[in-house]
Motif scaffolding. Sequence first.
Motif, short mmCIF file in Angstrom:
data_model
loop_
_atom_site.label_atom_id
_atom_site.label_comp_id
_atom_site.label_asym_id
_atom_site.label_seq_id
_atom_site.Cartn_x
_atom_site.Cartn_y
_atom_site.Cartn_z
N VAL A 155 37.54 33.13 53.59
CA VAL A 155 38.49 33.32 52.50
C VAL A 155 38.08 34.47 51.60
N TRP A 156 36.78 34.60 51.31
CA TRP A 156 36.33 35.64 50.39
C TRP A 156 36.61 37.03 50.94
N PHE A 157 36.43 37.22 52.24
CA PHE A 157 36.69 38.53 52.84
C PHE A 157 38.17 38.86 52.76
N GLU A 158 39.00 37.89 53.09
CA GLU A 158 40.44 38.08 53.04
C GLU A 158 40.90 38.40 51.62
N THR A 159 40.33 37.70 50.64
CA THR A 159 40.69 37.93 49.23
C THR A 159 40.30 39.34 48.80
N ILE A 160 39.08 39.75 49.14
CA ILE A 160 38.62 41.10 48.79
C ILE A 160 39.50 42.16 49.43
N LEU A 161 39.87 41.95 50.69
CA LEU A 161 40.72 42.91 51.40
C LEU A 161 42.08 43.05 50.73
N VAL A 162 42.67 41.93 50.35
CA VAL A 162 43.98 41.96 49.69
C VAL A 162 43.88 42.65 48.33
N VAL A 163 42.86 42.30 47.55
CA VAL A 163 42.70 42.88 46.21
C VAL A 163 42.49 44.39 46.30
N LEU A 164 41.62 44.84 47.19
CA LEU A 164 41.37 46.27 47.33
C LEU A 164 42.61 47.02 47.80
N THR A 165 43.37 46.41 48.71
CA THR A 165 44.59 47.05 49.18
C THR A 165 45.60 47.20 48.06
N LEU A 166 45.80 46.14 47.28
CA LEU A 166 46.75 46.20 46.16
C LEU A 166 46.28 47.18 45.09
N LEU A 167 44.99 47.18 44.80
CA LEU A 167 44.46 48.04 43.75
C LEU A 167 44.59 49.52 44.13
N THR A 168 44.15 49.87 45.32
CA THR A 168 44.24 51.28 45.74
C THR A 168 45.70 51.71 45.90
N GLY A 169 46.55 50.79 46.36
CA GLY A 169 47.97 51.11 46.48
C GLY A 169 48.62 51.34 45.13
N ALA A 170 48.24 50.53 44.14
CA ALA A 170 48.79 50.68 42.80
C ALA A 170 48.37 52.01 42.17
N VAL A 171 47.09 52.37 42.33
CA VAL A 171 46.60 53.65 41.79
C VAL A 171 47.33 54.81 42.44
N TRP A 172 47.47 54.76 43.76
CA TRP A 172 48.18 55.83 44.48
C TRP A 172 49.62 55.94 44.01
N LEU A 173 50.31 54.79 43.82
CA LEU A 173 51.72 54.81 43.41
C LEU A 173 51.89 55.35 41.99
N VAL A 174 51.03 54.90 41.08
CA VAL A 174 51.11 55.38 39.69
C VAL A 174 50.85 56.88 39.64
N ASP A 175 49.89 57.34 40.41
CA ASP A 175 49.60 58.78 40.43
C ASP A 175 50.79 59.57 40.97
N LYS A 176 51.40 59.07 42.04
CA LYS A 176 52.52 59.77 42.66
C LYS A 176 53.73 59.83 41.73
#
Length: 265
Positions: free
Chosen positions: A2-23
């Motif tokens: 569960v911890w790996f899956e949670t980290i993967l989801v959080v990192l994906t959402l975080l990096t995606g949000a930063v990329w979207l806000v920048d764009k």
Amino acid sequence: MVWFETILVVLTLLTGAVWLVDKLFLARRRAARAGLLEEEEPVIVDYSKAFFPVLAIVLVLRSFVAEPYKIPSASMMPNLLIGDFILVNKFAYGLRLPITNTKFLPLGEPRRGDVVVFKPPMDPENSWVKRIVGLPGDTIGFTGNTLSVNGKAVRYKPLGTYQGRGLPPGSDRVTLLQEDLPGKTHTLYEDLDRYTGEGTWTVPAAHYFVMGDNRDNSEDGRLWPDTHFLPERNLRGKAFLIWLNCEGWFCKNGFDPSRIGRVIE
């Protein structure tokens, strides 16, 4: 885990949000100031743009296509050995959301004899692997080392003494059997020096009864406390392929190339 899956989801959402806000906002501001001063792209934006596509692809593949899993115990011998790395079909029984494992798109149902990966009711932080022997509504019995399904004893065919890897030290009474489950034939491992888990169980709706192929050395539905059944919502997927066998860190306990590519029956 569960911890790996949670980290993967959080990192994906975080990096995606930063990329979207920048764009949408920050990149335009930098472009508007171009010529007035030289402005570099922020480091966090640079890293997010680099890692987001990779993380997103891994998340989609792992959540909805195939998930890797390593066999940690001998409970599924002789078909799965300690050190086998397997792939789990994540869409065979319907697509599920990461972390919560909530099904949002039904695509199929488990069949008797399927080898499945799941989260056991008493240990939801980890994933286990067993074989489904009982479907909803079935009555499963196990007496005298013989399995019965709905009152009919399953047929067994002796295949000789087990000679493969993973044999317990000093054991010379381990036999290989062919078990003819209704609709599915597979091999199993019987240690005549052990004997465990007798009883009769009726499988409730939306649940399954699972057992290990190493019948005398498996912590499965026969022995689970409080409940003997696997809830449908705890299924992770269907095991279908061995893609590596490597036991111990850096394969220090052995690497078996003959296991690679074996279809899980």
